[in-house]
Design a protein around this motif. Structure first.
Motif, short mmCIF file in Angstrom:
data_model
loop_
_atom_site.label_atom_id
_atom_site.label_comp_id
_atom_site.label_asym_id
_atom_site.label_seq_id
_atom_site.Cartn_x
_atom_site.Cartn_y
_atom_site.Cartn_z
N THR A 468 62.38 26.36 -24.27
CA THR A 468 63.00 26.82 -23.03
C THR A 468 63.64 28.19 -23.25
O THR A 468 64.03 28.52 -24.37
CB THR A 468 64.05 25.81 -22.56
OG1 THR A 468 65.00 25.60 -23.61
CG2 THR A 468 63.42 24.49 -22.17
N PRO A 469 63.77 28.98 -22.19
CA PRO A 469 64.34 30.33 -22.34
C PRO A 469 65.75 30.34 -22.94
O PRO A 469 66.11 31.30 -23.64
CB PRO A 469 64.36 30.86 -20.90
CG PRO A 469 63.25 30.13 -20.22
CD PRO A 469 63.26 28.76 -20.82
N ASN A 470 66.54 29.30 -22.70
CA ASN A 470 67.88 29.27 -23.29
C ASN A 470 67.89 28.75 -24.71
O ASN A 470 68.94 28.68 -25.35
CB ASN A 470 68.83 28.43 -22.42
CG ASN A 470 68.42 26.95 -22.35
OD1 ASN A 470 67.52 26.51 -23.07
ND2 ASN A 470 69.09 26.21 -21.49
N ASP A 488 65.85 18.46 -29.15
CA ASP A 488 67.12 19.18 -29.06
C ASP A 488 67.14 20.18 -30.21
O ASP A 488 67.21 19.79 -31.38
CB ASP A 488 68.28 18.20 -29.15
CG ASP A 488 69.65 18.88 -29.05
OD1 ASP A 488 69.74 20.09 -29.33
OD2 ASP A 488 70.62 18.20 -28.73
N THR A 489 67.08 21.48 -29.91
CA THR A 489 66.95 22.47 -30.97
C THR A 489 68.23 22.64 -31.78
O THR A 489 68.19 23.17 -32.90
CB THR A 489 66.55 23.84 -30.38
OG1 THR A 489 67.54 24.25 -29.44
CG2 THR A 489 65.20 23.74 -29.69
N VAL A 507 56.78 26.51 -20.38
CA VAL A 507 58.04 26.32 -19.66
C VAL A 507 58.16 27.43 -18.62
O VAL A 507 57.85 28.60 -18.89
CB VAL A 507 59.24 26.35 -20.63
CG1 VAL A 507 60.54 26.11 -19.87
CG2 VAL A 507 59.07 25.32 -21.73
N SER A 508 58.64 27.08 -17.43
CA SER A 508 58.84 28.09 -16.39
C SER A 508 59.93 29.07 -16.80
O SER A 508 60.80 28.75 -17.61
CB SER A 508 59.22 27.41 -15.07
OG SER A 508 60.45 26.72 -15.21
N PRO A 509 59.90 30.30 -16.27
CA PRO A 509 60.89 31.31 -16.67
C PRO A 509 62.33 30.91 -16.44
O PRO A 509 63.22 31.35 -17.18
CB PRO A 509 60.50 32.52 -15.81
CG PRO A 509 59.06 32.34 -15.52
CD PRO A 509 58.87 30.85 -15.38
N ASP A 510 62.60 30.09 -15.42
CA ASP A 510 63.98 29.65 -15.19
C ASP A 510 64.35 28.42 -16.02
O ASP A 510 65.50 27.95 -15.96
CB ASP A 510 64.21 29.36 -13.70
CG ASP A 510 63.29 28.25 -13.16
OD1 ASP A 510 62.57 27.60 -13.96
OD2 ASP A 510 63.30 28.03 -11.93
N LEU A 731 52.15 27.39 -32.58
CA LEU A 731 53.49 27.81 -32.97
C LEU A 731 54.20 28.44 -31.79
O LEU A 731 53.56 28.91 -30.83
CB LEU A 731 53.47 28.75 -34.16
CG LEU A 731 53.17 30.25 -33.94
CD1 LEU A 731 53.64 31.05 -35.13
CD2 LEU A 731 51.68 30.47 -33.74
N ALA A 732 55.53 28.46 -31.85
CA ALA A 732 56.35 29.08 -30.82
C ALA A 732 57.55 29.72 -31.49
O ALA A 732 58.10 29.18 -32.46
CB ALA A 732 56.82 28.04 -29.80
#
Length: 743
Positions: A468-470, A488-489, A507-510, A731-732
């Motif tokens: 996710t972006p956050n 959970d990162t 994942v969507s940008p928001d 990978l991400a």
């Protein structure tokens, strides 16, 4: 007379007695029920092949007995067959085989459609020097017992047979003692010494019982073997390890074994899944105690778990479980009833790979404690245990002075040691960590060194991964299980499992929605990240693979790769407001990866048929193609939208190589500006950093290991290659915590 002449003049039930001498001939036994034995029964009758391209003895008739002969194998046959039998109920016993094998196989004679298999045979009491005993494919109900094999290839059991028994054999100085492929043989009471491999199980569900494996390189190697019981075995003095868990397939019970090796169990990173103890039951165990439970874990230097851990109630079961590997435990490890563990005092000691440096600082701790079986690490000396691994890795993310405290114990007595770590202010602009999928896990990797920071167990065969972006959650599609693991990162633990998904994920940008492709059901699922529930299912094309979302979150593009029976080669365009397909764009063969430029004006699609399609998002039409002259699979666009990177396998892959490529495409004119060779691996994952300065490439190779290639995008060259001890998938990148907190 020759032996063949005697056979030709025999009828069913005859006994052919071979007098001492040397017989140079190839013998075809095609009369049922014959016995061919030496007169002296001491090997003085020697049979050597006249034609080295034909088996010395070929047995095509049932119920043949060959005993007491000294037989040399035919050297021009791959397996140097001394005896080849494709008939039933034969007895090969008490012979001496030199430079050759006993092969129980199958045969389809000319002009016949029926296959004859060698089954229900007994191969017993033979002495084989520089040779082997081989059971061919689909061979069943055979007994291989009490043979002595030395300086050869051991016993090989091929796939697909059943009810074969390998018992009481003595095997020494062979490449492999016993190897079994895709069946369930009963392997028991064998003694295997001084071999490269004691026992190899591949795609097999065997019973391994009461064998002794001594002085081998690897005692037992488990490849993708499942439903295996390994019990009552003694595995000692093996140079590399007692058991090598090379590939996970689960459902293995390994208990009541005696291990005494410097390394008793070795795992390929990401594998595991065995049960290391039985339920506690009364009965004498392998160490002489009164209960059957787990295994006896010793080491030649006397520091093994079972040699140190306390047993205060004197029941022969250690008072602590043995942590074999990550979350794999022997909960009932055995100890010696006559041991003096209770009086042992541990001494805590360790080293750190570095004690000062800039954040983020990756520190590998190496335990050097004596007489310890439990390790509690407090990396910041706040009184809270941060790890119980023996040799952990820890990342200090922010600057400061830290005190590391290791408390070592044998379950009764403890010892502690402190070391200071100094972390300076961060200077690098790139957060150096990525998520990489493999096997049953997601690995957190330090991209600069290839160090595994931690491993998160997810489902079977994870494929796609997106953060996710956050940076707070990661979503992983498990292709075999058909679900998505939510990580959970902050703690690197799985907090939820969503029962959809099999291929790619975005994942969507928001950060509010996750889109996952479902290859088998020809649709995509929409997951709400607040509740981790599926809010919509959208039918798309055949076998959806790659998925990408525009920067404004209004459209999703899905590459439909098709399959062997039904081609598709399209991209579905989804309106995210209505979750409906508004357009279908025809692209190239086997469309796979898909990526959207930051301005949302172009979509790039990797087609395994050797080119990249360019879609105009205004008209949803293909406006150009880029021939990369290879087989592209993965694709990303840099943050500014000026370059596209596409990766895949070279044409030579089909010819037996696994080298890959990465091509850089200029989006202004859709031309290739650079092509980079990825030597020694085929790209499986591709990611670009948030600043666009680096592209990371995950590569898998034939050997089962892999690499991470780091591309400097200013020069479009490979600036570094990092070796991995596992075969990577997708990978991400992991977002930089400082940039997230400041945004």
């Amino acid at each position: 007379m020759s032996i063949q002449e005697a056979v030709n003049n025999s009828v069913t039930g005859d006994i052919i007695i071979v007098r001492p001498g040397i017989y140079t001939e190839n013998v075809l036994v095609n009369v049922t029920g014959l016995t061919i034995r030496s007169e002296s029964k001491n090997g003085y009758a020697q049979v050597k092949p006249l034609n080295e391209s034909v088996s010395t003895f070929l047995i095509t008739a049932n119920s043949t007995t060959i005993t007491g002969l000294n037989i040399t194998g035919a050297s021009k046959i791959y397996d140097k067959n001394a005896i080849f039998a494709y008939s039933d109920m034969n007895n090969v016993t008490g012979n001496t085989i030199e430079n050759g094998s006993i092969f129980l196989g199958s045969h389809m004679p000319d002009n016949l459609k029926i296959i004859f298999y060698g089954e229900m045979n007994n191969v017993t009491g033979n002495i084989i020097e520089n040779g082997s005993i081989i059971l061919g494919s689909e061979i069943s109900d055979n007994l291989i017992a009490e043979n002595k094999i030395s300086s050869g290839e051991g016993i090989h059991i091929s796939c697909c047979g059943i009810n074969n028994t390998v018992s009481g054999n003595t095997i020494s100085n062979c490449s492999t003692g016993i190897s079994e492929w895709d069946q369930g043989a009963d392997i028991r009471n064998n003694r295997i010494t001084d071999c490269d491999y004691g026992i190899i199980l591949s795609m097999s569900g065997s019973g391994i019982d009461n064998n002794t494996i001594l002085n081998c390189n690897i005692g037992i190697e488990l490849r993708d073997a499942c439903d295996v019981d390994i019990i009552n075995n003694t595995i000692t003095a093996c140079a590399e390890c007692g058991i090598f868990d090379k590939e996970n397939n689960g459902r293995r019970r390994i208990y009541n074994n005696y291990f005494n090796n410097t390394l008793n169990v070795r795992f390929v990173p990401g594998e595991g899944g065995s049960n290391w103890n039985n339920s506690l039951t009364s009965g004498s165990n392998i160490a002489g105690g009164p209960y059957i439970g787990g295994n006896f874990w010793a080491k030649p230097d006397g520091t093994g778990f079972s040699q140190i851990c306390v047993d205060l109630d004197r029941d022969g079961i250690a008072d602590l479980p043995y942590n074999i590997y990550e979350d794999e435990f022997d909960y009932l490890p055995l100890v010696s009833m006559s041991s003096l563990q209770n009086s042992i005092t541990p001494t805590s000691n360790f080293t750190a790979s570095v004690t000062n440096g800039t954040a983020p600082l990756v520190v590998k701790f190496t335990d050097l404690s004596k007489n310890a079986v439990v390790w509690n690490w407090d990396f910041d000396n706040d009184g809270i245990s941060d790890s119980i691994e023996q040799n952990p890795v820890y990342v200090y993310g922010t600057q400061g002075n830290y005190t590391v405290n290791l408390t070592a114990s044998n379950g009764l007595n403890t010892s502690s040691k402190l070391t200071n770590i100094t972390v300076k202010k961060r200077v690098s602009s790139t957060w150096p960590f990525v998520y990489v999928t493999s096997g049953l896990s997601v690995f957190v990797i330090d991209i600069t060194t290839g160090t595994v920071i931690t491993r998160v167990k997810v489902g079977c065969w994870p494929e796609g991964v997106a953060v996710t972006p956050n940076g707070k959650k990661a979503y992983v599609t498990n292709s075999w299980d058909g679900n998505v693991s939510v990580i959970d990162t902050a703690t690197n633990t799985v907090t939820a499992t969503v029962k959809v998904g099999s291929s790619d994920v975005v994942v969507s940008p928001d950060g509010k929605k996750v889109y996952v492709t479902n290859r088998d059901s020809n649709n995509i699922s929409v997951i709400d990240t607040d509740t981790n529930t599926v809010t919509a299912t959208v039918p798309v094309g055949n076998s959806p693979s790659g998925v990408a979302v525009t920067a404004d979150g209004k459209k999703v593009y899905v590459a439909n790769s098709g399959n062997i029976t039904t081609t598709d080669d399209t991209v579905s365009v989804i309106d995210t407001a209505t979750n409906t397909v508004t357009a279908t764009v025809h692209v190239g063969n086997y469309s796979s990866g898909v990526a959207v430029t930051a301005d949302g004006k172009k979509v790039y699609v990797a087609n395994r048929g050797h080119y990249v399609s360019v879609i105009d998002t205004t008209t949803n039409t293909v406006t150009g193609t880029v021939d990369v002259d290879n087989s592209p699979d993965e694709i990303v666009v840099n943050p500014t939208g000026t370059k596209v990177y596409v990766a895949g396998t070279k044409k030579g892959y089909a010819a037996g190589t696994d080298d890959g490529f990465v091509s850089a495409i200029d989006t202004l004119n859709n031309t290739i500006t650079a092509t980079l060779d990825i030597v020694g691996g085929s790209p499986t994952g591709l990611a670009v950093t948030l600043d666009g300065k680096k592209v990371y490439v995950a590569n898998s190779n034939i050997s089962g290991n892999g690499t991470l290639s780091i591309i400097d995008t200013s020069k479009d060259t490979v600036s570094a290659t990092v070796n991995l001890e596992f075969s990577p998938g997708e990978l991400a990148t992991i977002p930089d915590p400082e940039s997230i907190s400041s945004s």
